[in-house]
Design an enzyme around this catalytic site. Structure first.
Site, PDB file in Angstrom:
ATOM      1  N   ASP A   1      16.952 -18.616  18.910  1.00  0.00           N
ATOM      2  CA  ASP A   1      16.191 -19.822  20.067  1.00  0.00           C
ATOM      3  C   ASP A   1      17.165 -19.645  21.438  1.00  0.00           C
ATOM      4  OD1 ASP A   1      19.126 -20.445  18.483  1.00  0.00           O
ATOM      5  OD2 ASP A   1      18.210 -22.142  17.857  1.00  0.00           O
TER       6      ASP A   1
ATOM      7  N   GLU B   1      12.676 -16.882  12.099  1.00  0.00           N
ATOM      8  CA  GLU B   1      13.428 -18.027  12.371  1.00  0.00           C
ATOM      9  C   GLU B   1      12.660 -19.258  13.105  1.00  0.00           C
ATOM     10  OE1 GLU B   1      18.253 -19.145  11.511  1.00  0.00           O
ATOM     11  OE2 GLU B   1      17.551 -19.812  14.067  1.00  0.00           O
TER      12      GLU B   1
ATOM     13  N   GLU C   1      18.210 -24.888  22.876  1.00  0.00           N
ATOM     14  CA  GLU C   1      17.787 -24.108  22.097  1.00  0.00           C
ATOM     15  C   GLU C   1      16.138 -24.921  21.346  1.00  0.00           C
ATOM     16  OE1 GLU C   1      20.716 -24.703  22.329  1.00  0.00           O
ATOM     17  OE2 GLU C   1      21.704 -22.802  22.086  1.00  0.00           O
TER      18      GLU C   1
ATOM     19  N   HIS D   1      31.307 -25.341  19.200  1.00  0.00           N
ATOM     20  CA  HIS D   1      31.439 -24.989  20.654  1.00  0.00           C
ATOM     21  C   HIS D   1      29.489 -25.386  21.051  1.00  0.00           C
ATOM     22  CE1 HIS D   1      30.555 -21.540  17.625  1.00  0.00           C
ATOM     23  NE2 HIS D   1      29.138 -21.336  18.153  1.00  0.00           N
TER      24      HIS D   1
ATOM     25  N   ARG E   1      26.913 -25.956  23.009  1.00  0.00           N
ATOM     26  CA  ARG E   1      26.873 -26.279  24.717  1.00  0.00           C
ATOM     27  C   ARG E   1      26.183 -27.564  25.137  1.00  0.00           C
ATOM     28  NH1 ARG E   1      24.316 -23.976  29.654  1.00  0.00           N
ATOM     29  NH2 ARG E   1      24.460 -21.692  28.666  1.00  0.00           N
TER      30      ARG E   1
ATOM     31  N   HIS F   1      35.872 -20.071  20.189  1.00  0.00           N
ATOM     32  CA  HIS F   1      34.654 -19.593  20.497  1.00  0.00           C
ATOM     33  C   HIS F   1      35.184 -19.058  21.690  1.00  0.00           C
ATOM     34  CE1 HIS F   1      30.474 -18.752  23.068  1.00  0.00           C
ATOM     35  NE2 HIS F   1      30.273 -18.231  21.824  1.00  0.00           N
TER      36      HIS F   1
HETATM   37  N1  UDP Z   1      30.814 -16.832  12.859  1.00  0.00           N
HETATM   38  C1  UDP Z   1      31.535 -15.249  13.154  1.00  0.00           C
HETATM   39  N2  UDP Z   1      32.424 -15.610  12.623  1.00  0.00           N
HETATM   40  C2  UDP Z   1      33.570 -16.947  13.270  1.00  0.00           C
HETATM   41  C3  UDP Z   1      32.709 -17.480  13.281  1.00  0.00           C
HETATM   42  C4  UDP Z   1      31.387 -17.303  12.673  1.00  0.00           C
HETATM   43  O1  UDP Z   1      31.204 -14.360  11.952  1.00  0.00           O
HETATM   44  O2  UDP Z   1      34.573 -17.071  13.899  1.00  0.00           O
HETATM   45  C5  UDP Z   1      29.463 -15.996  12.344  1.00  0.00           C
HETATM   46  C6  UDP Z   1      28.439 -17.452  11.519  1.00  0.00           C
HETATM   47  O3  UDP Z   1      28.752 -16.518  10.321  1.00  0.00           O
HETATM   48  C7  UDP Z   1      27.595 -16.905  11.476  1.00  0.00           C
HETATM   49  C8  UDP Z   1      27.710 -17.241  13.360  1.00  0.00           C
HETATM   50  O4  UDP Z   1      28.206 -16.932  13.605  1.00  0.00           O
HETATM   51  O5  UDP Z   1      26.690 -16.135  10.348  1.00  0.00           O
HETATM   52  C9  UDP Z   1      26.881 -18.307  13.852  1.00  0.00           C
HETATM   53  O6  UDP Z   1      27.396 -18.160  15.047  1.00  0.00           O
HETATM   54  P1  UDP Z   1      27.281 -19.346  16.299  1.00  0.00           P
HETATM   55  O7  UDP Z   1      28.214 -20.659  15.547  1.00  0.00           O
HETATM   56  O8  UDP Z   1      28.357 -18.674  17.595  1.00  0.00           O
HETATM   57  O9  UDP Z   1      26.220 -19.801  16.722  1.00  0.00           O
HETATM   58  P2  UDP Z   1      24.800 -20.593  15.877  1.00  0.00           P
HETATM   59  O10 UDP Z   1      24.804 -20.175  14.308  1.00  0.00           O
HETATM   60  O11 UDP Z   1      24.889 -22.123  16.309  1.00  0.00           O
HETATM   61  O12 UDP Z   1      23.883 -20.382  16.332  1.00  0.00           O
END
Ligand code: UDP
Length: 322
Positions: free
Chosen positions: A100, A122, A136, A213, A215, A246
């Site tokens: 997304d 997804e 998103e 983190h 938005r 982040h």
């Molecule tokens: N993740 C990682 N290292 C970190 C924090 C998160 O590898 O320090 C992984 C987590 O396991 C997940 C993904 O990053 O698979 C999530 O990314 P993010 O939170 O950026 O995006 P969202 O899930 O909100 O789309």
């Protein structure tokens, strides 16, 4: 023998790399059927490189689109322009996008304008609130309109697509590829306690992992989340809190202003996926606004508190796991 189908895959952020890694691997394992090109937009530079190197993904094209403080419009514009150049030159049989992000929507639009089929991995997640998550929810809906094939992770996502009028014959329920990514890693994880926990919380009986983190949390909501973590850290001095922060400066500013210099709170750099997954498995509790983390934690049966007003991924909470 028919020629292999050329499948181009765009990846902009860390979760896209993690969730597309098993798909790239499966396609690459059938070279007679598929020829794969990986296009990185570099929406998240360093965190994306970490994920690429862990999964041994080498992008064929890197658009290097990350600019500090860049607006969504500028990112969209750059992605459409960069991908149009590649897509019009190579004319893949299908462009696969995942999730997304702005990369997903902009890449789908670029492919659509060129008459190239889009497959959306997804597909069908909906919070039914255009402001949460922003942007998103809009990216997902717009991508569904542009996509030729919808790969829905769950029956619920499929039902939402059908309700919106998408052709059921073009929707395939695949399961969630993040689970495939975790299963792929499980052999290398071992059973020993996370080395990072051993290092930072050797004696703690209870540990809490935090990620936040998103938005729509920037500003006041993130300030409130950090203030709540500060209260918890003070009320429970024996509990160790770990927060990989982040890279975004808008996030770092708020988090460090509230939570730096506390004995039982560790503010960390973003962790590579292996290290992070071991924490997910071994901590007592997770506080997160991440969609991916919310989906991964139930694999290890680690309880999650979702730091959001609404979610497009209610499956775990419906099963009582979040
Ligand atoms: N993740 C990682 N290292 C970190 C924090 C998160 O590898 O320090 C992984 C987590 O396991 C997940 C993904 O990053 O698979 C999530 O990314 P993010 O939170 O950026 O995006 P969202 O899930 O909100 O789309």
């Amino acid at each position: 023998m028919p020629e292999a189908l050329h499948v181009a895959i765009t990846i902009g952020t860390r979760p896209e790399a993690i969730k597309m890694a098993p798909v790239i691997k499966a396609l690459a394992a059938q070279p007679e059927a598929f020829r794969v090109s990986v296009l990185s937009t570099g929406q998240h530079r360093e965190m994306l490189s970490q994920a690429f190197s862990l999964f041994s993904i080498v992008p064929d094209v890197d658009l290097h689109l990350m600019m500090p403080g860049q607006s969504l419009a500028a990112l969209t514009q750059g992605t459409i322009a960069g991908l149009t150049e590649f897509l019009s030159g190579h004319r893949p049989d299908m462009l696969l996008v995942q999730g997304d992000t702005t990369t997903v929507f902009a890449a789908s639009l670029a492919a659509f304008y060129l008459g190239i089929n889009v497959g959306h991995v997804e597909a069908g997640l909906r919070s039914h609130d255009m402001a949460n998550p922003f942007p998103e929810e809009a990216n997902r809906r717009l991508t569904s309109i542009l996509a030729t094939l919808h790969f829905a992770p769950t029956a619920r996502a499929r039902a939402d697509l059908v309700r919106e009028g998408h052709d059921p014959g073009r929707i395939v329920v695949t399961g969630n590829t993040v689970v495939d990514a975790l299963v792929g890693l499980s052999d290398s994880l071992g059973s020993a306690r996370s080395p990072l926990l051993e290092q930072l919380a050797p004696d703690a009986a209870q540990t809490v992992l935090i990620t936040s983190h998103r938005r729509e949390s920037w500003g006041e909501a993130l300030g409130d989340i950090c203030a709540a973590v500060a209260d918890l850290a003070e009320a429970f001095p024996d509990v160790v809190f770990l927060y990989p922060v982040h890279r975004n400066p808008r996030v770092r500013e708020v988090v460090f202003a509230t939570l730096a210099d506390r004995a039982n709170v560790h503010l960390l750099a973003p962790l590579d996926y292996n290290t992070f997954v071991l924490l997910l498995r071994d901590v007592t509790l997770i506080l997160t606004d991440s969609g991916g983390v919310q989906e991964e934690a139930p694999t290890f049966r680690t309880p999650v508190l979702v730091l959001r007003r609404v979610t497009e991924r209610p499956e775990a909470s419906c099963l009582g796991m979040a």
